[in-house]
Write an enzyme that holds these catalytic residues in place. Structure first.
Site, short mmCIF file in Angstrom:
data_model
loop_
_atom_site.label_atom_id
_atom_site.label_comp_id
_atom_site.label_asym_id
_atom_site.label_seq_id
_atom_site.Cartn_x
_atom_site.Cartn_y
_atom_site.Cartn_z
N HIS A 57 0.84 -1.22 0.00
CA HIS A 57 0.00 0.00 0.00
C HIS A 57 0.87 1.26 0.00
CE1 HIS A 57 -3.26 -2.78 1.18
NE2 HIS A 57 -2.33 -3.29 1.97
N SER A 85 14.47 21.64 -16.21
CA SER A 85 13.24 22.41 -16.40
C SER A 85 13.60 23.75 -17.02
CB SER A 85 12.56 22.61 -15.05
OG SER A 85 11.69 23.72 -15.11
N LYS A 137 15.65 21.72 -10.94
CA LYS A 137 15.05 20.44 -11.33
C LYS A 137 15.98 19.53 -12.12
CE LYS A 137 11.30 19.21 -10.86
NZ LYS A 137 10.06 19.64 -11.54
N GLU A 159 9.80 8.12 -16.90
CA GLU A 159 8.45 8.69 -17.08
C GLU A 159 7.92 8.40 -18.47
OE1 GLU A 159 7.96 12.87 -15.86
OE2 GLU A 159 9.73 12.55 -14.61
#
Ligand code: ARG
Length: 465
Positions: free
Chosen positions: A164, A285, A291, A298
């Site tokens: 979980h 970024s 970043k 991804e």
């Protein structure tokens, strides 16, 4: 007819037609824009067919020689980019046949004896897919190698295991990685199984009903390296279940890649900071200077979606088709090609990226030391001292609440306090409450103990050899 001449102007089937096909229809129905990718397989299939026709006396030795010479030239032209691809040829099969006829004259016009584009295209796709499966299987293996190497280095690196996405029990990072090794092992097995059904010869089915020429299908199958024949001519030209099966196996590969990607993204997120990916696998970024984004995992997670889409597309393509061949089947190619390309690109980049993963064992360990990850070990400890498991579970649950109230981990509660929950607890409990103690206890096959991880690494290496 002599070499260089071509009969008529329109497509080879234009004799039946009273007017030329509309330009828009020509563009709509042509597949040459994408099926030219099958050219090398189309040539292989044609050569095997021609050799068989010559062996059974349907073609003369001279015609076969002219076809072989012509195909060698065509192969060179295609590989060097000199081949002229024209929408007027409709598809790769007509394009090659037209060029062959220009080079070899009547011999070229005899090649299609006892054959149809229906069994021809089914053969091409099977040859293409067989090669694609072999390439993909090799790349999965490369990913597995990378996982095993990393797992060996981190056989004893503790991290929190989650259920979980809550801290559950300590595991080793090596053990966690080897879970993916197992998933990819099943993926390779699935592809190997699918390959058996891909690797069968449709040629001989002709348009749908077979052919009255004295053909030798076994010979063609041997020539092309097929393990067997498609046993029914109608089935041979019409079903694409082998391609659907491949797409399903591919969808599962991408499911596994996507799950791994999801974890890499999480682990790279600063609140976790379990791992770093080398800069060459990340991007920045345009606005936030700090970043460093895990674009590769991804994107892989995203690309799983298109592969699933292709699977559903192919299933839908097939489900309404009456026997035998229908033009619908032309739509099998783009999803198949894209599935293959997506898997090849994704697996290749993962095989390169995984060895570059930098692990922060302190961060992992610290996370495992929070969340009372050894609570189950304490319950098991009480069981070895005679307490029924359900009672032990309850006693430990109360101890966890006390630890929460104190704002510390269960493993840091003083002995006297622990003994308040169960008299059976002794000084030796801290060995059990420690992460290392918890890990070392799970020494059965398939368990997370460092010794077992090394054992699993050894087994994996033997499987990969
Ligand atoms: N381009 C066609 C395909 O991809 C080749 C077979 C065409 N056969 C036919 N009868 N029109 O399926």
């Amino acid at each position: 007819m002599a070499a260089g001449e071509e009969k008529g102007h329109g497509p080879v089937w234009s004799g039946r037609f009273g007017e030329a096909v509309a330009e828009r229809v020509k563009r709509y129905t042509a597949s040459i824009g994408f099926d030219r990718r099958l050219a090398e397989f189309d040539i292989q299939g044609s050569l095997a067919h021609a050799r068989m026709l010559a062996a059974t006396g349907v073609l003369s030795a001279a015609d076969l020689a002219a076809i072989e010479r012509g195909m060698a030239t065509i192969g060179d032209e295609i590989r060097s980019g000199r081949f002229v691809w024209s929408i007027d040829d409709e598809d790769v099969h007509f394009a090659i046949e037209r060029r062959l006829t220009a080079l070899a004259g009547d011999a070229g016009r005899r090649l299609h004896t006892g054959r149809s584009r229906n069994d021809q295209v089914a053969t091409d796709i099977r040859l293409f897919l067989r090669a694609a499966i072999d390439e993909i299987a090799a790349l999965i293996k490369a990913v597995q190698h990378a996982l095993v190497d990393l797992a060996e280095r981190h056989a004893a690196t503790a991290m929190p295991g989650f259920t979980h996405l809550q801290v559950a029990q300590p595991v080793t990072f090596g053990h966690h990685l080897l879970a993916y090794y197992e998933m990819f092992a099943r993926d390779r097995a699935r592809l190997a199984d699918c390959r058996k059904r891909v690797n069968r010869l449709p040629l001989g089915a002709a348009a749908l009903a077979g052919t009255s020429y004295p053909i030798d299908r076994e010979r063609v199958a041997r020539d092309l390296g097929f393990e067997g024949l498609c046993e029914n001519s109608l089935d041979a030209v019409s079903d694409r279940d082998f391609a659907i099966e491949f797409a399903a196996a591919a969808a599962l590969v991408m499911t596994h890649v996507s799950r791994l990607s999801e974890e890499l993204v999480l682990w790279m997120s600063p609140p976790f900071a379990f791992i770093r990916l080398p800069d060459r696998f990340c991007t920045g970024s345009s606005i936030m200077p700090q970043k460093k984004n895990p674009d590769v995992p991804e994107l892989a997670r995203g690309k799983a979606g298109r592969v699933f889409g292709h699977l559903v597309g192919l299933l839908t393509l097939m489900k309404g088709q009456p026997l035998a061949y229908n033009k619908d089947n032309q739509e099998d190619k783009e999803p198949l090609f894209d599935t293959v390309d997506t898997l090849v690109d994704t697996l290749a980049v993962f095989a390169e990226m995984i060895p570059g993963i930098e692990v922060d064992p302190e961060r992992m360990r610290a996370a495992a030391a929070e969340g009372h990850a050894t609570a189950t070990d304490l319950a098991d400890y009480l069981v070895t001292r005679g307490m029924p498991f359900r009672d032990a579970h309850e006693a430990v649950a109360r101890a966890v609440r006390a630890a929460e109230a104190r704002g510390c981990d269960l493993a840091r509660l003083p002995l006297a306090e622990l003994q308040g929950f169960a008299r059976e607890i002794g000084e030796d409990v801290y060995a059990v409450l420690s992460i290392e103690g918890s890990l070392a206890g799970r020494t059965h096959r398939g368990g997370t103990a460092p010794a077992q991880v090394l054992e699993a690494v050894r087994r994996a290496r033997a499987e990969l050899a």
